[in-house]
Every structure is written in structure tokens, then in C-alpha cells.
Design a protein around this motif. Structure first.
Motif, short mmCIF file in Angstrom:
data_model
loop_
_atom_site.label_atom_id
_atom_site.label_comp_id
_atom_site.label_asym_id
_atom_site.label_seq_id
_atom_site.Cartn_x
_atom_site.Cartn_y
_atom_site.Cartn_z
N ILE A 251 70.98 27.12 29.96
CA ILE A 251 71.22 25.73 29.56
C ILE A 251 72.54 25.23 30.13
N PHE A 339 65.94 21.51 23.07
CA PHE A 339 65.39 22.50 24.01
C PHE A 339 64.28 23.27 23.32
N ALA A 345 63.79 20.74 28.34
CA ALA A 345 64.80 19.89 27.70
C ALA A 345 64.22 18.48 27.60
#
Length: 354
Positions: A251, A339, A345
Motif C-alpha cells: 500500500i 482497501f 483500493a
């Protein structure tokens, strides 16, 4: 006028199982690994997680004698889904009652329900519609098994409905019973994954009436080569969650990419965003978002507060964060971000109603 998220009601069960789970998890691990689990649990940012599972006789936890998980092997998926069919609608209705205390719920035209922790037919949407006495003509949408970003999909769907029918009044419900899926484990990673999850429900009203938060531009993207990082596997003993330790790093790396970051912020500098509603998937995930976008140390305070008080309630979690933002002062520009499996996302821009 844009669609508006007028109000949000939330609900959690009354049984805090966080401390009991930690004691159980420590007993599953080899003695050499138990201290590491204890240290990581202490740094998790979670103080409470709530469960629909009743206390065992004498006030014990679900793993104590007489509890749902007292006997080995643990209950099968059928028994867990039977409990889901009873408890999920009840918790959803509690959240709807909390919403009704803030906003009138008359003339609901559409019902959107998101849940990934159980299956039942007739669905949660039909059960809730019947219990609320909604008109048989109400249009229903059930969003299943999308995981933690399903609240984004549900609110985005409500936005599309109101944009196509400005008179629509959309009731959005997220309900998750994650604690129905405890699994035996003697490795650190699955126990740390289970440490994150609790039960909760939220309900929101989305209309064209200018009150609350305007729901703006939605966005969605998927990180490449990440499909196995977050996964639910349906087994004969419940749904097995796989949450890789690589997720936070992926991420952070994704958000460090200028193209990805521009998609999330609408090409605005992150420092110009007034509010961040980030899914509280875990402390390391929130830290990764803050690091990847170079956010102020207090930018994710609302998400961290939800994580501390409730843990990760899958799709309901983001709604809890948005509820905190709604209860705060008016703001200019905000971003909701979550997420989930994929690794995907999804999110949308928002701002206070004029």
C-alpha cells in the motif's frame, strides 16, 4: 446538486472479546513465539473488539467451557451461518435505529446492503426490508463478499441511484460478524490477522437533500500482482482469512507512485485535503497510508480512534470513520479510502454540505 450522505447510525454487540482472544491466541503458539505475539498485540492500536457470540456460562469467552468455540473441532460453516442468519439482521436493525434517531427514514425507495461474513437466503436485504415494514416495491441491492472496501461500493451505488433519480431516498447498511470465523492456528501470521477483526454494523441515509456530506468523485484501482495478499477462503469450518504481512508495504509503495496518489487525491496535494476517512484495517495499514501520502501525524486520528474502540469490522469500519467526521465541524475537501481483496483500493471525494 450532488448526492448527500445525510447521517450515519452505528451499532456493535455488547460482548468485548479482545482480551479473551489474546489469551486464547497465546495458548495456541509455541512458547518461544508467544512473547512476540504479545508485543505485536500491544502495538496493534486496538483496545476493544465486539462479538455477537454470547458469553459462556459464568461470563466467560466463546472459547471457554460452554462457549461457541469450546469444543474441538470448532462448529462447522453451517452452524456459523445459522447464527449469522439470526444475529446479522438484529445488529443491522440496531444501526438503523441509531440512524433513525438522527434522520427521518420515511419513504425509503432503495435499500443497499453490504456484508462479506455470511450468506443467507432470503438475504439480509429482504429480512431487513420486511422487519422495517418497507414497501414491497423498494429496490434492493445486496453487495456480498467484497470485503473491507464494500462500504465504498455501497455508497457509490447509492450515489449513482440518487444521480439518476434525485427524489430517491437510499438506505445503505453494512453489517459484518467477523468473530463467527475463528479458526485453530499455531502460526503467528493467521493469529495476528484474526486479532484485527470484530463485529459491527452501520446504516446511512443517502439522498439529494443538502445535509451532511456531499459524495463526490469515486475512484477505484487494483495493485498489480497482489491477488493473494488479502483473501477469504470458504472452508468446512468457517471463512478463513488470509492477510499477508506484505499488505502495508504494498500500500505504501502504491501510494508513493504519483499516478496512484493523483487518482486518490484528485491530483490535489495531500496536504490540501481537510479530512481523511481511511478504512481502519490495522495500525500498520494506517501507518502505510500516512507514510505513502506524507500525511500530518493527526490526519488519520478518526480512523485510529475507530480502530482502537472497535478493531477492523470489515465493510462497516469505514462507515464508523465517516460517522465521526459527520459529528465534527464542517470541512472543505475530504477523501474516503478503503482497501480489500484484490489488492484493490476504492474511495470517493466528499465535502460538507453548503
Amino acid at each position: 446538486m450532488p448526492p448527500y450522505l445525510n447521517a450515519i447510525g452505528t451499532a456493535v454487540p455488547g460482548h468485548d472479546i479482545h482480551a479473551a482472544f489474546q489469551r486464547w491466541a497465546m495458548d495456541q503458539l509455541p512458547a518461544a513465539k508467544a512473547p512476540l505475539f504479545a508485543r505485536m498485540a500491544a502495538r496493534s492500536g486496538i483496545a476493544h473488539r465486539w462479538s455477537v457470540l454470547e458469553q459462556s456460562p459464568g461470563g466467560g469467552s466463546p472459547v471457554d467451557p460452554g462457549g461457541f468455540y469450546a469444543d474441538s473441532p470448532y462448529p462447522g460453516t453451517g452452524a456459523r451461518m445459522e447464527l449469522y442468519a439470526r444475529a446479522a439482521p438484529e445488529l443491522a436493525l440496531q444501526a438503523i435505529a441509531a440512524l433513525a434517531a438522527q434522520a427521518p427514514l420515511g419513504e425509503i425507495s432503495h435499500l443497499v446492503v453490504a456484508s462479506c461474513t455470511g450468506f443467507v437466503a432470503p438475504g439480509i436485504d429482504q429480512i431487513v426490508a420486511t422487519r422495517l415494514g418497507l414497501a414491497p416495491s423498494v429496490e434492493r441491492l445486496l453487495i456480498g463478499f467484497m470485503g473491507c472496501y464494500a462500504a465504498i461500493a455501497a455508497l457509490r451505488s447509492a450515489r449513482h441511484i440518487v444521480r439518476s433519480d434525485p427524489a430517491a431516498r437510499v438506505l445503505v447498511v453494512t453489517v459484518e460478524l467477523s468473530t463467527l470465523h475463528l479458526s485453530p492456528a499455531d502460526e503467528l501470521e493467521p493469529l495476528l490477522a484474526m486479532l484485527q477483526f470484530g463485529d459491527g454494523a452501520a446504516a446511512a441515509l443517502v439522498t439529494g437533500e443538502p445535509a451532511g456530506l456531499a459524495i463526490g468523485r469515486p475512484f477505484a484501482t487494483t495493485l498489480p500482482d497482489s491477488a493473494d495478499l488479502i483473501r477469504w477462503d470458504i472452508t468446512d469450518r468457517g471463512f478463513a482469512m488470509h492477510l499477508s504481512g506484505e499488505v502495508p508495504g504494498r500500500i505504501a509503495a502504491g501510494l508513493a507512485d504519483p499516478g496512484f496518489a493523483a487518482e486518490v487525491t484528485g491530483s490535489r496535494p495531500p496536504a490540501e485535503i481537510d479530512a481523511w476517512a481511511v478504512h481502519a484495517g490495522g495500525r500498520s495499514i494506517l501507518d502505510a497510508v500516512a507514510r505513502g501520502l506524507h500525511l500530518d501525524e493527526h490526519a488519520l486520528d478518526d480512523s485510529r480512534a475507530v480502530l482502537q474502540d472497535y478493531g477492523n469490522m470489515s465493510s462497516a469500519t469505514l462507515m464508523f470513520v465517516l460517522a465521526r467526521i459527520l459529528a465534527g465541524p464542517p470541512l472543505g475537501e475530504g477523501v474516503a479510502l478503503a482497501f480489500g481483496p484484490g489488492l484493490a483500493a476504492e474511495g470517493f471525494a466528499f465535502s460538507s454540505a453548503p
